[in-house]
Write a protein that holds these residues in place. Structure first.
Motif, PDB file in Angstrom:
ATOM      1  N   VAL A 254      -2.367 -34.036  -2.810  1.00  0.00           N
ATOM      2  CA  VAL A 254      -1.537 -34.996  -3.539  1.00  0.00           C
ATOM      3  C   VAL A 254      -2.238 -36.343  -3.682  1.00  0.00           C
ATOM      4  O   VAL A 254      -2.758 -36.891  -2.713  1.00  0.00           O
ATOM      5  CB  VAL A 254      -0.187 -35.209  -2.816  1.00  0.00           C
ATOM      6  N   VAL A 255      -2.206 -36.870  -4.904  1.00  0.00           N
ATOM      7  CA  VAL A 255      -2.644 -38.247  -5.177  1.00  0.00           C
ATOM      8  C   VAL A 255      -1.391 -39.048  -5.504  1.00  0.00           C
ATOM      9  O   VAL A 255      -0.585 -38.621  -6.335  1.00  0.00           O
ATOM     10  CB  VAL A 255      -3.625 -38.326  -6.369  1.00  0.00           C
ATOM     11  N   ALA A 256      -1.198 -40.180  -4.847  1.00  0.00           N
ATOM     12  CA  ALA A 256      -0.022 -41.018  -5.098  1.00  0.00           C
ATOM     13  C   ALA A 256      -0.460 -42.434  -5.438  1.00  0.00           C
ATOM     14  O   ALA A 256      -1.264 -43.033  -4.716  1.00  0.00           O
ATOM     15  CB  ALA A 256       0.896 -41.033  -3.879  1.00  0.00           C
ATOM     16  N   ILE A 257       0.059 -42.954  -6.556  1.00  0.00           N
ATOM     17  CA  ILE A 257      -0.273 -44.312  -6.995  1.00  0.00           C
ATOM     18  C   ILE A 257       0.997 -45.160  -6.953  1.00  0.00           C
ATOM     19  O   ILE A 257       1.999 -44.827  -7.571  1.00  0.00           O
ATOM     20  CB  ILE A 257      -0.852 -44.327  -8.420  1.00  0.00           C
ATOM     21  N   GLY A 258       0.944 -46.278  -6.226  1.00  0.00           N
ATOM     22  CA  GLY A 258       2.119 -47.128  -6.101  1.00  0.00           C
ATOM     23  C   GLY A 258       1.802 -48.603  -6.176  1.00  0.00           C
ATOM     24  O   GLY A 258       0.640 -49.017  -6.083  1.00  0.00           O
ATOM     25  N   ALA A 259       2.876 -49.392  -6.346  1.00  0.00           N
ATOM     26  CA  ALA A 259       2.694 -50.837  -6.494  1.00  0.00           C
ATOM     27  C   ALA A 259       3.669 -51.653  -5.663  1.00  0.00           C
ATOM     28  O   ALA A 259       3.538 -52.870  -5.591  1.00  0.00           O
ATOM     29  CB  ALA A 259       2.838 -51.234  -7.969  1.00  0.00           C
ATOM     30  N   GLY A 260       4.669 -50.995  -5.052  1.00  0.00           N
ATOM     31  CA  GLY A 260       5.692 -51.736  -4.327  1.00  0.00           C
ATOM     32  C   GLY A 260       5.689 -51.450  -2.842  1.00  0.00           C
ATOM     33  O   GLY A 260       5.095 -50.471  -2.379  1.00  0.00           O
ATOM     34  N   ILE A 261       6.405 -52.299  -2.094  1.00  0.00           N
ATOM     35  CA  ILE A 261       6.553 -52.082  -0.658  1.00  0.00           C
ATOM     36  C   ILE A 261       7.183 -50.721  -0.390  1.00  0.00           C
ATOM     37  O   ILE A 261       6.850 -50.031   0.575  1.00  0.00           O
ATOM     38  CB  ILE A 261       7.427 -53.200  -0.038  1.00  0.00           C
ATOM     39  N   ASP A 262       8.111 -50.312  -1.257  1.00  0.00           N
ATOM     40  CA  ASP A 262       8.772 -49.020  -1.058  1.00  0.00           C
ATOM     41  C   ASP A 262       7.860 -47.833  -1.345  1.00  0.00           C
ATOM     42  O   ASP A 262       8.219 -46.692  -1.047  1.00  0.00           O
ATOM     43  CB  ASP A 262      10.047 -48.933  -1.906  1.00  0.00           C
ATOM     44  N   ASP A 263       6.671 -48.092  -1.910  1.00  0.00           N
ATOM     45  CA  ASP A 263       5.690 -47.027  -2.137  1.00  0.00           C
ATOM     46  C   ASP A 263       4.765 -46.831  -0.937  1.00  0.00           C
ATOM     47  O   ASP A 263       4.006 -45.863  -0.890  1.00  0.00           O
ATOM     48  CB  ASP A 263       4.821 -47.347  -3.368  1.00  0.00           C
ATOM     49  N   LEU A 264       4.825 -47.754   0.021  1.00  0.00           N
ATOM     50  CA  LEU A 264       3.890 -47.739   1.148  1.00  0.00           C
ATOM     51  C   LEU A 264       3.891 -46.423   1.928  1.00  0.00           C
ATOM     52  O   LEU A 264       2.806 -45.858   2.157  1.00  0.00           O
ATOM     53  CB  LEU A 264       4.176 -48.923   2.081  1.00  0.00           C
ATOM     54  N   PRO A 265       5.047 -45.885   2.350  1.00  0.00           N
ATOM     55  CA  PRO A 265       5.019 -44.621   3.103  1.00  0.00           C
ATOM     56  C   PRO A 265       4.369 -43.479   2.327  1.00  0.00           C
ATOM     57  O   PRO A 265       3.626 -42.672   2.890  1.00  0.00           O
ATOM     58  CB  PRO A 265       6.504 -44.330   3.369  1.00  0.00           C
ATOM     59  N   LEU A 266       4.614 -43.420   1.024  1.00  0.00           N
ATOM     60  CA  LEU A 266       4.055 -42.360   0.189  1.00  0.00           C
ATOM     61  C   LEU A 266       2.550 -42.532   0.032  1.00  0.00           C
ATOM     62  O   LEU A 266       1.788 -41.559   0.117  1.00  0.00           O
ATOM     63  CB  LEU A 266       4.736 -42.365  -1.183  1.00  0.00           C
ATOM     64  N   VAL A 267       2.105 -43.760  -0.181  1.00  0.00           N
ATOM     65  CA  VAL A 267       0.669 -44.046  -0.315  1.00  0.00           C
ATOM     66  C   VAL A 267      -0.062 -43.700   0.983  1.00  0.00           C
ATOM     67  O   VAL A 267      -1.175 -43.158   0.962  1.00  0.00           O
ATOM     68  CB  VAL A 267       0.453 -45.526  -0.700  1.00  0.00           C
ATOM     69  N   GLN A 268       0.567 -43.996   2.123  1.00  0.00           N
ATOM     70  CA  GLN A 268      -0.042 -43.692   3.416  1.00  0.00           C
ATOM     71  C   GLN A 268      -0.093 -42.195   3.680  1.00  0.00           C
ATOM     72  O   GLN A 268      -1.027 -41.697   4.312  1.00  0.00           O
ATOM     73  CB  GLN A 268       0.739 -44.380   4.537  1.00  0.00           C
ATOM     74  N   TRP A 269       0.913 -41.463   3.198  1.00  0.00           N
ATOM     75  CA  TRP A 269       1.009 -40.036   3.467  1.00  0.00           C
ATOM     76  C   TRP A 269       0.100 -39.188   2.591  1.00  0.00           C
ATOM     77  O   TRP A 269      -0.462 -38.180   3.049  1.00  0.00           O
ATOM     78  CB  TRP A 269       2.469 -39.595   3.268  1.00  0.00           C
ATOM     79  N   ALA A 270      -0.070 -39.543   1.353  1.00  0.00           N
ATOM     80  CA  ALA A 270      -0.783 -38.711   0.369  1.00  0.00           C
ATOM     81  C   ALA A 270      -2.230 -38.444   0.783  1.00  0.00           C
ATOM     82  O   ALA A 270      -2.849 -39.221   1.512  1.00  0.00           O
ATOM     83  CB  ALA A 270      -0.751 -39.387  -1.001  1.00  0.00           C
ATOM     84  N   GLY A 271      -2.740 -37.319   0.280  1.00  0.00           N
ATOM     85  CA  GLY A 271      -4.144 -37.007   0.528  1.00  0.00           C
ATOM     86  C   GLY A 271      -5.053 -38.104   0.019  1.00  0.00           C
ATOM     87  O   GLY A 271      -6.065 -38.438   0.636  1.00  0.00           O
TER      88      GLY A 271
ATOM     89  N   LYS B 238       7.833 -34.766  -0.800  1.00  0.00           N
ATOM     90  CA  LYS B 238       7.638 -33.659   0.142  1.00  0.00           C
ATOM     91  C   LYS B 238       8.467 -32.441  -0.277  1.00  0.00           C
ATOM     92  O   LYS B 238       8.004 -31.307  -0.191  1.00  0.00           O
ATOM     93  CB  LYS B 238       8.036 -34.085   1.553  1.00  0.00           C
ATOM     94  N   TYR B 239       9.683 -32.705  -0.717  1.00  0.00           N
ATOM     95  CA  TYR B 239      10.565 -31.624  -1.160  1.00  0.00           C
ATOM     96  C   TYR B 239       9.920 -30.860  -2.320  1.00  0.00           C
ATOM     97  O   TYR B 239       9.893 -29.622  -2.328  1.00  0.00           O
ATOM     98  CB  TYR B 239      11.917 -32.199  -1.586  1.00  0.00           C
ATOM     99  N   LEU B 240       9.388 -31.588  -3.304  1.00  0.00           N
ATOM    100  CA  LEU B 240       8.773 -30.929  -4.460  1.00  0.00           C
ATOM    101  C   LEU B 240       7.478 -30.226  -4.077  1.00  0.00           C
ATOM    102  O   LEU B 240       7.156 -29.167  -4.624  1.00  0.00           O
ATOM    103  CB  LEU B 240       8.513 -31.956  -5.566  1.00  0.00           C
ATOM    104  N   CYS B 241       6.741 -30.785  -3.140  1.00  0.00           N
ATOM    105  CA  CYS B 241       5.518 -30.129  -2.673  1.00  0.00           C
ATOM    106  C   CYS B 241       5.845 -28.779  -2.045  1.00  0.00           C
ATOM    107  O   CYS B 241       5.155 -27.781  -2.282  1.00  0.00           O
ATOM    108  CB  CYS B 241       4.794 -31.008  -1.655  1.00  0.00           C
ATOM    109  N   GLU B 242       6.912 -28.739  -1.261  1.00  0.00           N
ATOM    110  CA  GLU B 242       7.337 -27.475  -0.647  1.00  0.00           C
ATOM    111  C   GLU B 242       7.743 -26.461  -1.708  1.00  0.00           C
ATOM    112  O   GLU B 242       7.427 -25.267  -1.595  1.00  0.00           O
ATOM    113  CB  GLU B 242       8.505 -27.730   0.306  1.00  0.00           C
ATOM    114  N   GLN B 243       8.433 -26.934  -2.743  1.00  0.00           N
ATOM    115  CA  GLN B 243       8.880 -26.041  -3.810  1.00  0.00           C
ATOM    116  C   GLN B 243       7.704 -25.430  -4.573  1.00  0.00           C
ATOM    117  O   GLN B 243       7.781 -24.288  -5.044  1.00  0.00           O
ATOM    118  CB  GLN B 243       9.782 -26.802  -4.798  1.00  0.00           C
ATOM    119  N   HIS B 244       6.621 -26.189  -4.695  1.00  0.00           N
ATOM    120  CA  HIS B 244       5.472 -25.738  -5.500  1.00  0.00           C
ATOM    121  C   HIS B 244       4.291 -25.269  -4.650  1.00  0.00           C
ATOM    122  O   HIS B 244       3.243 -24.922  -5.202  1.00  0.00           O
ATOM    123  CB  HIS B 244       5.014 -26.870  -6.426  1.00  0.00           C
TER     124      HIS B 244
END
Length: 288
Positions: free
Chosen positions: A219-236, A206-212
């Motif tokens: 945003v497209v986000a690709i993840g494989a771990g439990i810690d990626d879940l919030p990002l995967v849920q948030w991304a477009g 989110k910080y980098l998105c604001e900067q750019h």
């Protein structure tokens, strides 16, 4: 929708189980960048380890490392840093030493861990990967809390690998009750990452998105771990690797192949092949 940012986890996503990056994955990242897509690595790894992956992929953007606690292009030029206080680090370390667990204080320039014997089946699951000793120092000591009395450390992240999930749950609950200043992130295989409050891969992106000036839907986000879940849920467009846990795959908009079956390459080439270069879309006034 025109996408402007591709966010990629490293372990289990870009890296195969053998720790290598397949040629097809490298080509896919090059393909995305040729479309003017901003490729961002978002990882639990320390910055130097993540930077080596970025160099392999020829990605020269800011890296969200240490679960989001350290964001930078170059080691000594971070744009965002949020570390755990020295005193709290010492207290949490002392508390964790009451458990049978591997503890690692992960600084951006070095790591400091305890020497502990865990069952072989547990050690096989611990993903503490040794890094190049010439670029990142790793030290293991018999008594970590005593070492901190000699020289306090304020790390972006503390890692703890437990011998069972019950101990992890007990430790996490106690730490969260004792400290508002930190956040505990479960990352699978009885492993816990402890970071400063407010730190996460999602907040880092989110910080980098604001900067750019990039919107969530771009945003497209690709993840494989439990810690990626919030990002995967948030991304477009949230994408789960085929080797991701069921909860991540269920939450994603798109499921791709596994990390050993070139899942990133498959997704990127399938999805971005029809998208024109962003510079061209700006010229024809499709994008501002």
């Amino acid at each position: 929708m025109v996408y402007k940012m591709l966010v990629l986890n490293i372990d289990g996503t870009l890296l195969q189980d053998n720790g290598r990056i397949n040629k097809m994955t490298r080509e896919a990242i090059e393909f995305a960048q040729s479309k003017d897509i901003k490729v961002i690595l978002s990882t639990s790894k320390n910055f130097p380890a993540a930077k080596r992956v970025a160099k392999t992929l020829k990605v020269d953007n800011h890296i969200v490392s240490h679960q989001g606690g350290y964001i930078a292009k170059e080691l000594n030029k971070p744009v965002y840093v949020n570390k755990i206080d020295e005193k709290i680090t010492s207290e949490i370390t002392t508390f964790l030493e009451s458990f049978s667990c591997q503890i690692k204080l992960v600084h951006e320039q070095f790591s400091l861990g305890n020497k502990v014997k865990l069952p072989e089946n547990i050690l096989a699951k611990v993903v503490f990967q040794r890094t190049n000793r010439f670029s990142y120092s790793e030290q293991y000591v018999d008594n970590l809390s005593e070492k901190l009395q000699e020289g306090p450390v304020s790390p972006p992240k503390i890692e703890a690998a437990f011998d069972n999930n019950a101990n992890l749950s007990d430790a996490k609950k106690a730490i969260e009750e004792m400290y508002d200043e930190v956040t505990c992130i479960e990352v699978g295989d009885n492993k816990l990452d402890i970071v400063a409050a407010g730190v996460s891969k999602l907040n880092g992106v989110k910080y980098l998105c604001e900067q750019h000036g990039i919107k969530r839907g771009e945003v497209v986000a690709i993840g494989a771990g439990i810690d990626d879940l919030p990002l995967v849920q948030w991304a477009g467009l949230g994408v789960a690797m085929g080797n991701a846990p069921a909860i991540v795959r269920s939450a994603a908009n798109w499921n791709t192949r596994t990390n050993n079956d070139n899942g990133v390459a498959y997704m990127v080439k399938e999805h971005f092949r029809k998208q024109y270069k962003l510079e061209f879309l700006k010229k024809i006034n499709v994008l501002k």
